[in-house]
Design a protein around this motif. Structure first.
Motif, short mmCIF file in Angstrom:
data_model
loop_
_atom_site.label_atom_id
_atom_site.label_comp_id
_atom_site.label_asym_id
_atom_site.label_seq_id
_atom_site.Cartn_x
_atom_site.Cartn_y
_atom_site.Cartn_z
N THR A 7 41.62 22.77 45.79
CA THR A 7 41.37 22.46 44.39
C THR A 7 40.76 23.68 43.71
N VAL A 8 41.14 23.85 42.45
CA VAL A 8 40.66 24.96 41.64
C VAL A 8 40.21 24.38 40.30
N VAL A 9 38.96 24.61 39.93
CA VAL A 9 38.41 24.06 38.69
C VAL A 9 37.57 25.12 37.99
N GLY A 10 37.72 25.21 36.66
CA GLY A 10 36.90 26.14 35.89
C GLY A 10 37.45 26.34 34.50
N GLU A 11 36.81 27.21 33.76
CA GLU A 11 37.31 27.53 32.42
C GLU A 11 38.64 28.25 32.54
N ASP A 12 39.56 27.90 31.65
CA ASP A 12 40.90 28.47 31.70
C ASP A 12 40.88 29.95 31.32
N THR A 13 41.55 30.75 32.12
CA THR A 13 41.75 32.17 31.82
C THR A 13 43.14 32.57 32.32
N VAL A 14 43.60 33.69 31.85
CA VAL A 14 44.91 34.20 32.26
C VAL A 14 44.87 34.62 33.73
N GLN A 40 40.98 20.54 27.23
CA GLN A 40 39.96 21.13 26.35
C GLN A 40 39.40 22.44 26.90
N GLY A 41 40.29 23.29 27.36
CA GLY A 41 39.90 24.62 27.82
C GLY A 41 39.47 24.70 29.28
N TYR A 42 39.50 23.58 29.99
CA TYR A 42 39.12 23.58 31.40
C TYR A 42 40.37 23.43 32.27
N PHE A 43 40.47 24.33 33.23
CA PHE A 43 41.62 24.39 34.14
C PHE A 43 41.33 23.56 35.37
N ASN A 44 42.31 22.79 35.82
CA ASN A 44 42.18 21.98 37.03
C ASN A 44 43.51 22.04 37.78
N MET A 45 43.46 22.47 39.04
CA MET A 45 44.68 22.56 39.85
C MET A 45 44.40 21.96 41.23
N MET A 46 45.38 21.23 41.73
CA MET A 46 45.31 20.70 43.08
C MET A 46 46.60 21.06 43.79
N MET A 47 46.46 21.57 45.00
CA MET A 47 47.63 21.95 45.79
C MET A 47 47.55 21.30 47.17
N GLY A 73 36.05 33.47 38.31
CA GLY A 73 35.29 32.55 37.48
C GLY A 73 35.67 31.08 37.60
N VAL A 74 36.15 30.68 38.77
CA VAL A 74 36.48 29.27 39.01
C VAL A 74 35.87 28.85 40.35
N ILE A 75 35.90 27.54 40.61
CA ILE A 75 35.45 27.02 41.89
C ILE A 75 36.68 26.62 42.69
N ILE A 76 36.82 27.19 43.87
CA ILE A 76 37.95 26.87 44.74
C ILE A 76 37.40 26.22 46.01
N LYS A 77 37.91 25.03 46.29
CA LYS A 77 37.52 24.30 47.50
C LYS A 77 38.75 24.03 48.35
N CYS A 78 38.55 24.07 49.64
CA CYS A 78 39.65 23.92 50.59
C CYS A 78 39.21 22.85 51.62
#
Length: 90
Positions: A7-14, A40-47, A73-78
């Motif tokens: 999982t990847v969570v944080g403020e959206d950036t390029v 609302q500007g927050y990125f969330n990804m699950m793989m 600048g994001v939190i990545i958990k595995c």
């Protein structure tokens, strides 16, 4: 197959997806399924990934992904799939 949930969570950036996926490809981690959204500007990804072909230990991949997250600048958990499923039952 060694399924892992990332999982990847944080403020959206390029470049978030590009950097995470490049790391995974460089370490022979195959992405089986991926979902991402921006709210609302927050990125969330699950793989869901398969780590069977990587030469690194799970703990090394998890630590390196955590460090990558700090760099971008994001939190990545595995988590291993079996532990993820157990936690969802509680």
């Amino acid at each position: 197959m060694k399924k892992t949930i990332i999982t990847v969570v944080g403020e959206d950036t390029v470049g978030i997806i590009a950097k995470v996926c490049t790391y995974l490809a460089d370490n022979y981690v195959n992405i089986l399924d991926i979902s991402q959204t921006i709210v609302q500007g927050y990125f969330n990804m699950m793989m869901i990934t398969d780590m069977e072909k990587t030469t690194k230990q799970f703990s090394d991949i998890a630590d390196e992904l955590e460090d990558l997250g700090k760099e971008i600048g994001v939190i990545i958990k595995c988590q291993r799939e079996d532990i993820f499923k157990s936690m969802q039952r509680i």
